[in-house]
Design an enzyme around this catalytic site. Sequence first.
Site, short mmCIF file in Angstrom:
data_model
loop_
_atom_site.label_atom_id
_atom_site.label_comp_id
_atom_site.label_asym_id
_atom_site.label_seq_id
_atom_site.Cartn_x
_atom_site.Cartn_y
_atom_site.Cartn_z
N CYS A 346 -29.33 0.12 -20.98
CA CYS A 346 -29.66 1.03 -19.89
C CYS A 346 -30.87 0.53 -19.14
CB CYS A 346 -29.86 2.44 -20.45
SG CYS A 346 -28.40 2.97 -21.34
N THR A 347 -30.72 -0.64 -18.56
CA THR A 347 -31.73 -1.23 -17.69
C THR A 347 -31.01 -2.16 -16.72
OG1 THR A 347 -33.43 -2.96 -17.54
CG2 THR A 347 -32.20 -2.85 -19.59
#
Length: 414
Positions: A346-347
């Site tokens: 989640c980046t």
Amino acid sequence: MTKSTWFDTSIEHALLTHKSPEDEHGYYVYQLDALKSHLATLQQQDVIKLWFAVKANPLSKIIQTLDSEGFNFDVASTGELNQVLAQGINPNRILNTGPAKSKKQLAAFVKQGVNTFVVESINQLNWLNEVMQEQETPTLTNKPTVLLRVQLQWDEGEKNPLGGNSLTPFGLSVAQWQNIHLDSYPALDVCGLHIFQWGNMLSNEKMFSLWSQMITPLTDLASSIGMTLEVLDLGGGLGIDYVGEGHALTWSKIIEDLAIIKAKAGVKELWLELGRFAVAECGYYVVPVVDRKINYGQEQLVLAAGINHLIRPAITDQPFPVQILRKDFSAEQQAMQSFDLHGPLCTSLDKLGHLSLPQDTAIGEKLVFGYCGAYGFTESMPFFLCHELAAEYVYQNGTLTQVRAAQPASSYMA
Ligand SMILES: *Cc1c(COP(=O)(O)O)cnc(C)c1O
């Protein structure tokens, strides 16, 4: 699968038929037969002594293959040292570089039999000398071979492929080294210089020009401190054409050029510590497609793993080349298009590139990335978001063998 410069079709069948639920999160394969023959080619010369920069790939089987082809080993940590020793390598074939060598670490390396050091600060030089003098049975007959690591700078304004005035912690300036007195280090054989300041060079001409520019400052330094320059270590930096620019180094030309450098520097031994140029080509990373969508007009593929297994594209902006793993696939006969390739983290950093794949690439199909034999598994960031560690396989004599099993997050979570 279409023939590409980086894909060795001899492993295609093994990859296509490899079915293992644990490897659905992505796995590495190293083609050891190809590695061995590549290394043998690199050894067909008597100009340079070759070391392997272990950080590029510390897997046991990779180290064993380099050993079998007569490479020596450059280690930069206790972990790398132990891994090389665990393969039965004699410590007198190990060299220790790195900017963070404490006196305690130097003492431990000496105790384990390491006898060649690249020192990167005046403290390191003093500490190593003290370590030798403080030994229970000091032996002045077996003084460690010591190379001073030099960091050069070119005047600003001059076009400087060495990174100009960007400062690193690797080594010291000529001005700093000029302050030392070799007499102060009676327990050491300070007989060489080390220099390595650039990466992934793809032009023979540029490399030769860089090396040539270094000789005068280095030989001047040696003579000003009264050192007989016996060894010159030019580090690594020989490049791999990750993005397919069509540039590649010619090894025979490197050898010709280095013979000239060796003669000009007047050294007995010229050393290189190869990382990627030795091992990148032999490695592949295989990962399935988990999702596919169009976002603001951009085709996106989401993969089971990304920079948690393979971080280099995110930190260098150079993707590894990719193909789809499909029987009898031919890119020429296939409508291709560009996709953004994302991993599961989640980046937004988790992206493996913007690369060409078949238009009909489907969920569940596998992608294979090339040049993953260097700066792959151990350079990645596997712990973020608690994903699985990748498995590592070797391919040899027609067989795929697991060296490291995939591990769930529970294996490392506390
Ligand atoms: C990383 C490293 C190398 C190898 O670099 P490559 O670019 O992979 O060849 C060699 N020497 C030292 C000291 C290094 O840190």
